[in-house]
Design an enzyme around this catalytic site. Structure first.
Site, PDB file in Angstrom:
ATOM      1  NE  ARG A  23      25.170  -6.669   5.706  1.00 43.13           N
ATOM      2  CZ  ARG A  23      25.234  -7.992   5.592  1.00 43.13           C
ATOM      3  NH1 ARG A  23      24.307  -8.752   6.150  1.00 43.13           N
ATOM      4  NH2 ARG A  23      26.212  -8.569   4.914  1.00 43.13           N
TER       5      ARG A  23
ATOM      6  CB  SER B 256      20.856 -11.017   8.749  1.00 42.81           C
ATOM      7  OG  SER B 256      19.861 -10.905   9.731  1.00 42.81           O
TER       8      SER B 256
ATOM      9  CD  GLU C 276       9.715 -10.498  11.699  1.00 45.41           C
ATOM     10  OE1 GLU C 276       8.578 -10.998  11.846  1.00 45.41           O
ATOM     11  OE2 GLU C 276      10.747 -11.189  11.612  1.00 45.41           O
TER      12      GLU C 276
ATOM     13  CG  PHE D 288      11.035 -10.366   7.170  1.00 42.09           C
ATOM     14  CD1 PHE D 288      10.161 -10.872   6.216  1.00 42.09           C
ATOM     15  CD2 PHE D 288      12.303 -10.924   7.257  1.00 42.09           C
ATOM     16  CE1 PHE D 288      10.530 -11.923   5.397  1.00 42.09           C
ATOM     17  CE2 PHE D 288      12.685 -11.977   6.438  1.00 42.09           C
ATOM     18  CZ  PHE D 288      11.798 -12.477   5.503  1.00 42.09           C
TER      19      PHE D 288
ATOM     20  NE  ARG E 156      22.751  -9.430   1.603  1.00 43.93           N
ATOM     21  CZ  ARG E 156      22.536 -10.656   2.044  1.00 43.93           C
ATOM     22  NH1 ARG E 156      23.042 -11.039   3.180  1.00 43.93           N
ATOM     23  NH2 ARG E 156      21.831 -11.499   1.346  1.00 43.93           N
TER      24      ARG E 156
HETATM   25  C1  LIG Z   1       8.984 -13.023   9.105  1.00 40.67           C
HETATM   26  C2  LIG Z   1      10.383 -13.527   8.978  1.00 40.67           C
HETATM   27  N1  LIG Z   1      11.341 -13.056   9.807  1.00 40.67           N
HETATM   28  C3  LIG Z   1      12.604 -13.467   9.677  1.00 40.67           C
HETATM   29  C4  LIG Z   1      12.952 -14.378   8.719  1.00 40.67           C
HETATM   30  C5  LIG Z   1      14.402 -14.806   8.543  1.00 40.67           C
HETATM   31  N2  LIG Z   1      14.591 -16.211   8.887  1.00 40.67           N
HETATM   32  C6  LIG Z   1      14.608 -17.193   7.943  1.00 40.67           C
HETATM   33  S1  LIG Z   1      14.774 -18.719   8.583  1.00 40.67           S
HETATM   34  C7  LIG Z   1      14.876 -18.116  10.163  1.00 40.67           C
HETATM   35  C8  LIG Z   1      15.026 -19.025  11.332  1.00 40.67           C
HETATM   36  C9  LIG Z   1      13.930 -20.039  11.361  1.00 40.67           C
HETATM   37  O1  LIG Z   1      14.082 -20.921  12.423  1.00 40.67           O
HETATM   38  P1  LIG Z   1      13.107 -22.156  12.571  1.00 40.67           P
HETATM   39  O2  LIG Z   1      11.703 -21.694  12.412  1.00 40.67           O
HETATM   40  O3  LIG Z   1      13.432 -22.828  13.829  1.00 40.67           O
HETATM   41  O4  LIG Z   1      13.431 -23.024  11.281  1.00 40.67           O
HETATM   42  P2  LIG Z   1      14.488 -24.214  11.100  1.00 40.67           P
HETATM   43  O5  LIG Z   1      15.271 -24.361  12.362  1.00 40.67           O
HETATM   44  O6  LIG Z   1      13.673 -25.429  10.838  1.00 40.67           O
HETATM   45  O7  LIG Z   1      15.325 -23.854   9.921  1.00 40.67           O
HETATM   46  C10 LIG Z   1      14.769 -16.712  10.150  1.00 40.67           C
HETATM   47  C11 LIG Z   1      14.813 -15.839  11.341  1.00 40.67           C
HETATM   48  C12 LIG Z   1      11.925 -14.840   7.868  1.00 40.67           C
HETATM   49  N3  LIG Z   1      12.173 -15.717   6.868  1.00 40.67           N
HETATM   50  N4  LIG Z   1      10.657 -14.419   8.026  1.00 40.67           N
END
Ligand SMILES: Cc1ncc(C[n+]2csc(CCOP(=O)(O)OP(=O)(O)O)c2C)c(N)n1
Ligand SMILES: [Mg+2]
Lengths: 282, 317
Positions: free
Chosen positions: B15, B42, B63, B88, B172
């Site tokens: 990366r 990331s 996505e 994703f 990575r």
């Molecule tokens: C489809 C998808 N895209 C990206 C991610 C990476 N990801 C994991 S948690 C997260 C943030 C989630 O935020 P939120 O829904 O507000 O959850 P919380 O604040 O309760 O942890 C991301 C972008 C994923 N798990 N799934």
């Protein structure tokens, strides 16, 4: 099917006390899991804990000995990264032994970073990619509607997660079909992975969006168990799906984690862990 | 461009080469933009964002929109680098990749970050061991799986220079810088012979190339001369190099990907119809259990000693 606590014990103060005790236990256990595994998502574990505890230790009907009982209430953790809180809750509810929590993310453990229904009783569907829980919940709710079954379906979604379009496709169907057996709780902690939701792609006015899709909407403090109980215990008859916008604090209960995006998947060091445990015990 | 420092002693996170190259491209060409899905961290794109705030487009956790927006930016004359976790980016937005990018021949560069099993303990939802199979079958999108920082930089530069859709798989997992002559070049569609040998051939790509070299070293000590070929370019693929490898009579393929549909399958499609030879395909069999990336790699036989052992088995030694 055993009755839910809500059905058995009418004294609200006692119910609140019980849920709070469970929530304290879940928070501590989840944090220990993250600390020992050296990975996990503590911020989102801690923000969802009070809702989870209210669902499993007051509102929902289930029998951990019969996890596939067709009459059970269903729960889906759509923000599948919150496994510290979810696994702790399922273990405490009796779906698998508490000791197994020590295997979190260890080689060949069934408790990986995101829940797997094929291996873990009590998990309804596999989540981890965001935006999957609500569509599956809508399907379950439609099945219940066809069968005139009286089970209820609950989903916790993240707020950032609502940026996924799949949620709104499912929300449209739920509103259209008046799925009154369906409740979604939005864990509105205002943070996603990298930043605040409103600084990334804003969600507001969030309640109005759900209303426009045909849902009843209630806003509540997502850590106020006393306020959550009557919303989740089914005591109010509904004619439409319910969206609870639960205003929460990411990292709730650990002062240095609260409202900090860096604790989305941060891991405490030994000193921070000791401090966190002290605060959760207080 | 000078290479970024290794993340661990002797091991590089590709990366870093990706973002350093993207920043250089961004400085040279204002058309270069980055599109992300709440993945600034990331994808390590904090530096790009700080340098070119207007050219970092975060569509949120979305996505399908991300890939569609990338195609739209291309239509508007931009060179869009769409960056998100490989699982994703490809899995969630597969139809957008197919219709908006490949079929529409949009000038979009899809950068799948932390591909393969890099996410280890986070499980099969976060592993991306199907991506090459999915995209390779589309034909009309270039698919590159670089093996080290140098090749990552070359792949990103080649992607930017090409007018059309490209997928670059960026790991990575720590990899060493591969030994190469100073005048080495990277060409889309060309395989790279990293070690000569006529007793057998090991074809690998991505994070497994360094392990294939270790296998060849072990085999050499046992009197077996194994050719090692880096198959970074998965689509188009170097048919000539594959047929030449088949002439050794024994091919082992090794990839951080499913054994179905990836490098092994691509090689088998060509070999079986033109120059049949014995083959062993090393990679992942379906969904993986809980474990670290390295644990899963070892379990699948993606280590130097396991690859060497597969070669010996093919040769009956
Ligand atoms: C489809 C998808 N895209 C990206 C991610 C990476 N990801 C994991 S948690 C997260 C943030 C989630 O935020 P939120 O829904 O507000 O959850 P919380 O604040 O309760 O942890 C991301 C972008 C994923 N798990 N799934
Ligand atoms: Mg959130």
């Amino acid at each position: 099917m055993p009755q839910a606590l809500a059905e058995r014990r009418p004294d609200l103060a006692q119910r609140v006390l019980h849920v709070r005790e469970m929530a304290r236990w879940i928070r501590k256990r989840a944090l220990r899991m993250v600390f020992e595994a050296r990975q996990g998502h503590p911020g989102g574990d801690l923000s969802a804990t009070d809702v989870l505890a209210t669902l499993y230790f007051d509102s929902m009907r289930y029998d951990p000995g019969q996890p596939a009982d067709p009459a059970r209430d269903r729960f889906i953790m759509s923000k599948g990264h919150a496994t510290g809180a979810l696994y702790s809750t399922l273990a405490k509810a009796g779906f698998f032994p508490e000791e197994e929590l020590t295997t979190y993310m260890q080689p060949l453990s069934r408790l990986n970073g995101h829940p797997n229904r094929v291996k873990i009783p009590g998990v309804e569907t596999n989540t981890g990619p965001l935006g999957h829980g609500l569509p599956v919940a809508v399907g379950i709710a439609i099945a219940g509607q066809i069968d005139r079954a009286d089970y209820r379906v609950f989903v916790i979604t993240g707020d950032g997660e609502l940026q996924e379009g799949s949620n709104w496709e499912a929300a449209m169907t739920a509103g259209h079909r008046k799925l009154s057996n369906l409740t979604v709780v939005v864990d509105r902690n205002r943070l996603q992975q990298g930043a605040g939701t409103e600084d990334t792609v804003g969600l507001e006015p969030l309640g109005d969006k759900w209303r426009a899709f045909g849902w009843d909407v209630v806003e509540v403090n997502g850590h106020d168990v006393e306020a959550l109980i009557p919303l989740l215990d089914g005591s109010v008859a509904r004619s439409r799906p319910l969206c609870i916008v639960a205003n929460t604090i990411k990292g709730k209960g650990v002062s240095f984690m609260e409202n900090k995006a860096s604790w989305h998947h941060g891991v405490p060091n030994a000193e921070q862990y000791a401090q966190a445990m002290k605060e959760l015990d207080a | 461009m000078s290479s970024p420092a290794p993340a661990k002693a002797g091991l590089y996170d590709c990366r870093d080469a990706y973002v350093a190259t993207l920043e250089a491209l961004g400085a040279a060409d204002p058309r270069v933009v980055a599109v992300v899905n709440d993945s600034v961290g990331s994808s390590k794109l904090g530096g790009f964002r700080d340098k070119f705030p207007e050219r970092l487009i975060n569509v949120g956790i979305a996505e399908q929109a991300m890939v569609g927006v990338g195609a739209g930016l291309a239509n508007g004359g931009k060179i869009a680098f769409v960056s998100g976790a490989a699982c994703f980016l490809t899995g969630r937005a597969l139809e957008q990749v197919k219709a908006d990018c490949a079929y529409s021949q949009a000038n979009v560069k899809l950068c799948g970050i932390s591909s393969g099993v890099a996410y280890g303990e986070l499980g099969p939802t976060h592993h991306s061991i199907e991506d090459v199979a999915w995209l390779r079958t589309m034909g009309d999108i270039t698919v590159i799986v670089p093996a080290d920082p140098w090749e990552t930089e070359q792949a990103i530069r080649a992607a930017a220079a090409l007018d059309g859709p490209v997928f670059v798989r960026i790991s990575r997992m720590g990899v060493p810088a591969l030994p190469r002559p100073a005048d080495a070049t990277f060409t889309i569609g060309k395989a790279e012979v990293l070690r000569e040998g006529n007793n057998a051939a090991i074809l690998a790509n991505g994070t497994v190339v360094c392990r294939a070299l270790a296998a060849a070293e072990e085999l050499a000590q046992q009197g077996i001369a194994a050719r090692v070929i880096n198959m970074a370019s998965m689509s188009p693929i170097d048919v000539e190099a594959i047929l030449a490898a088949a002439q050794t009579g024994a091919i082992v393929t090794a990839e951080e990907h499913s054994v179905r549909g990836g490098l092994g399958s691509a090689v088998a499609e060509i070999v079986s119809q033109n120059q049949p030879c014995r083959m062993k395909i090393l990679g992942f069999e379906g969904f993986q259990p809980t474990g670290s990336a390295e644990f899963l790699m070892e379990r699948a036989g993606l280590t130097g000693p396991s690859i060497a052992s597969a070669v010996r088995t093919l040769l009956g030694r």
